[in-house]
Design a protein around this motif. Sequence first.
Motif, short mmCIF file in Angstrom:
data_model
loop_
_atom_site.label_atom_id
_atom_site.label_comp_id
_atom_site.label_asym_id
_atom_site.label_seq_id
_atom_site.Cartn_x
_atom_site.Cartn_y
_atom_site.Cartn_z
N PRO A 27 -3.96 2.62 7.19
CA PRO A 27 -5.01 2.31 7.16
C PRO A 27 -4.35 1.38 8.67
O PRO A 27 -3.41 1.06 9.01
CB PRO A 27 -5.37 1.33 5.47
CG PRO A 27 -3.89 1.47 5.15
CD PRO A 27 -3.21 2.82 4.83
N VAL A 78 0.82 -1.29 -0.09
CA VAL A 78 0.04 -0.01 0.16
C VAL A 78 1.03 1.39 0.01
O VAL A 78 1.89 1.44 0.75
CB VAL A 78 -0.94 0.09 1.10
CG1 VAL A 78 -2.11 -0.74 1.30
CG2 VAL A 78 -0.11 0.06 2.83
N THR A 104 4.84 -2.55 4.22
CA THR A 104 2.79 -2.36 3.73
C THR A 104 2.20 -1.42 4.10
O THR A 104 1.51 -1.17 3.37
CB THR A 104 2.12 -3.41 3.52
OG1 THR A 104 1.66 -3.45 5.20
CG2 THR A 104 2.93 -5.37 3.33
N GLY A 105 2.74 -0.64 4.93
CA GLY A 105 2.31 0.57 5.28
C GLY A 105 0.59 0.53 6.40
O GLY A 105 -0.09 1.81 6.23
N ILE A 106 0.23 -1.45 6.78
CA ILE A 106 -0.80 -1.38 7.34
C ILE A 106 -0.56 -1.32 9.34
O ILE A 106 1.09 -1.29 9.61
CB ILE A 106 -0.57 -2.49 7.37
CG1 ILE A 106 -1.35 -2.34 5.74
CG2 ILE A 106 -2.60 -2.96 7.73
CD1 ILE A 106 -2.55 -2.15 5.34
N ARG A 126 -7.52 -0.40 2.69
CA ARG A 126 -6.98 0.17 1.94
C ARG A 126 -8.35 0.75 1.97
O ARG A 126 -7.93 2.97 1.32
CB ARG A 126 -6.02 0.22 0.94
CG ARG A 126 -5.44 0.74 -0.34
CD ARG A 126 -4.42 0.13 -1.12
NE ARG A 126 -3.86 0.80 -2.29
CZ ARG A 126 -3.28 0.58 -2.63
NH1 ARG A 126 -2.68 -0.49 -3.70
NH2 ARG A 126 -2.47 1.84 -3.87
N ARG A 127 -8.95 1.02 1.00
CA ARG A 127 -9.92 1.26 0.08
C ARG A 127 -10.73 2.34 1.31
O ARG A 127 -10.77 3.59 1.07
CB ARG A 127 -11.08 0.31 -0.62
CG ARG A 127 -12.41 1.28 -1.19
CD ARG A 127 -12.70 0.58 -1.70
NE ARG A 127 -13.66 -0.38 -0.96
CZ ARG A 127 -13.32 -1.45 -1.16
NH1 ARG A 127 -13.27 -2.66 -1.71
NH2 ARG A 127 -14.46 -2.43 -0.52
N ALA A 176 -0.25 6.05 3.13
CA ALA A 176 -1.81 5.86 3.42
C ALA A 176 -1.19 5.37 4.98
O ALA A 176 -0.39 5.47 5.19
CB ALA A 176 -2.18 4.71 2.48
N LEU A 234 -6.00 -7.01 3.63
CA LEU A 234 -5.20 -5.36 3.01
C LEU A 234 -6.33 -4.15 2.39
O LEU A 234 -5.90 -2.81 2.16
CB LEU A 234 -3.95 -5.82 2.67
CG LEU A 234 -3.51 -6.63 3.90
CD1 LEU A 234 -2.45 -6.92 2.97
CD2 LEU A 234 -3.00 -6.32 5.22
N ARG A 235 -6.53 -4.73 1.19
CA ARG A 235 -7.02 -4.19 0.19
C ARG A 235 -8.76 -3.58 0.73
O ARG A 235 -8.68 -2.04 0.06
CB ARG A 235 -8.14 -4.94 -0.92
CG ARG A 235 -7.04 -5.62 -1.79
CD ARG A 235 -7.60 -5.92 -2.79
NE ARG A 235 -7.73 -7.60 -2.93
CZ ARG A 235 -7.67 -8.79 -2.35
NH1 ARG A 235 -6.55 -8.81 -3.51
NH2 ARG A 235 -8.50 -9.49 -2.56
N ASN A 285 -5.18 -10.66 2.17
CA ASN A 285 -4.77 -9.43 1.02
C ASN A 285 -6.35 -8.85 1.56
O ASN A 285 -6.26 -7.81 0.36
CB ASN A 285 -4.70 -10.62 -0.08
CG ASN A 285 -3.03 -10.16 0.25
OD1 ASN A 285 -1.87 -9.13 1.02
ND2 ASN A 285 -2.32 -11.37 -0.69
#
Length: 242
Positions: free
Chosen positions: A11, A5, A215-217, A186-187, A9, A182-183, A179
């Motif tokens: 998330p 991601v 991964t930015g999470i 992200r959204r 972001a 994660l999607r 995954n």
Amino acid sequence: MLLAVPATAAPRIAIIIDDLGYNRAAGEAVLPLPAPVTCAVIPSTPHGQRLGRQAAAAGKEVMIHLPMAALDARRLDPGALQEGMSEARIGTVLDQAQRALPAARGVNNHMGSALTAEAEPMRRLMDQLRQRHLYFVDSRTNAATVAEYSARQAGVATGRRDVFLDNRRDLTHINAQFNQLLRLARRRGHAIAIGHPYPETLDYLQQVLPLMEQTGIRVVPVSELLAAPVATADATPYGVAR
């Protein structure tokens, strides 16, 4: 393979591990997971009280995984909520659960495909949770659930499960579900998953959770992702479909 991601972001995801309490070794294997996963413990189970204490001592958020009436004929755990229970009886069940798990900050349903679709039992439950300052996460075991709606109506902090990680116990499926989590995060900015203390699930999480920062999470306790406890009399009920 994990989906990356953007670094800009932020998330957040929460991962609830359900069904803790029957198997001590499986429950204890959750505690070292390298992230603040949330531990949902069935209060009446042989190892529930011990695992609740251990999870809290390990810095994990604890929930009451509350058994509720299902549509099928599966046997309910002791301390289950059944159709027709008065609010006073529901309060007694919650008293027992809180005595077993004093560190618990909230509740999610164990089974409950029948009860979570019934407005009046959910209203009674949510009134009790509001008085106890407990949140509620709808596990969404039935498309006709009104549990989250009832919680919002009662002014209880609430949310719902977005993804089941391990309804199939193989790594390919768990990876695909993760995954998807994660999607969604992200959204939307956040998403909630439920998994179980299966060896496949815990092995997978041991591998991927240390990678979340890159991964930015952010992985957070589920309480950080819940809607504020404000009653909304004009809300409309909804179930699994969005």
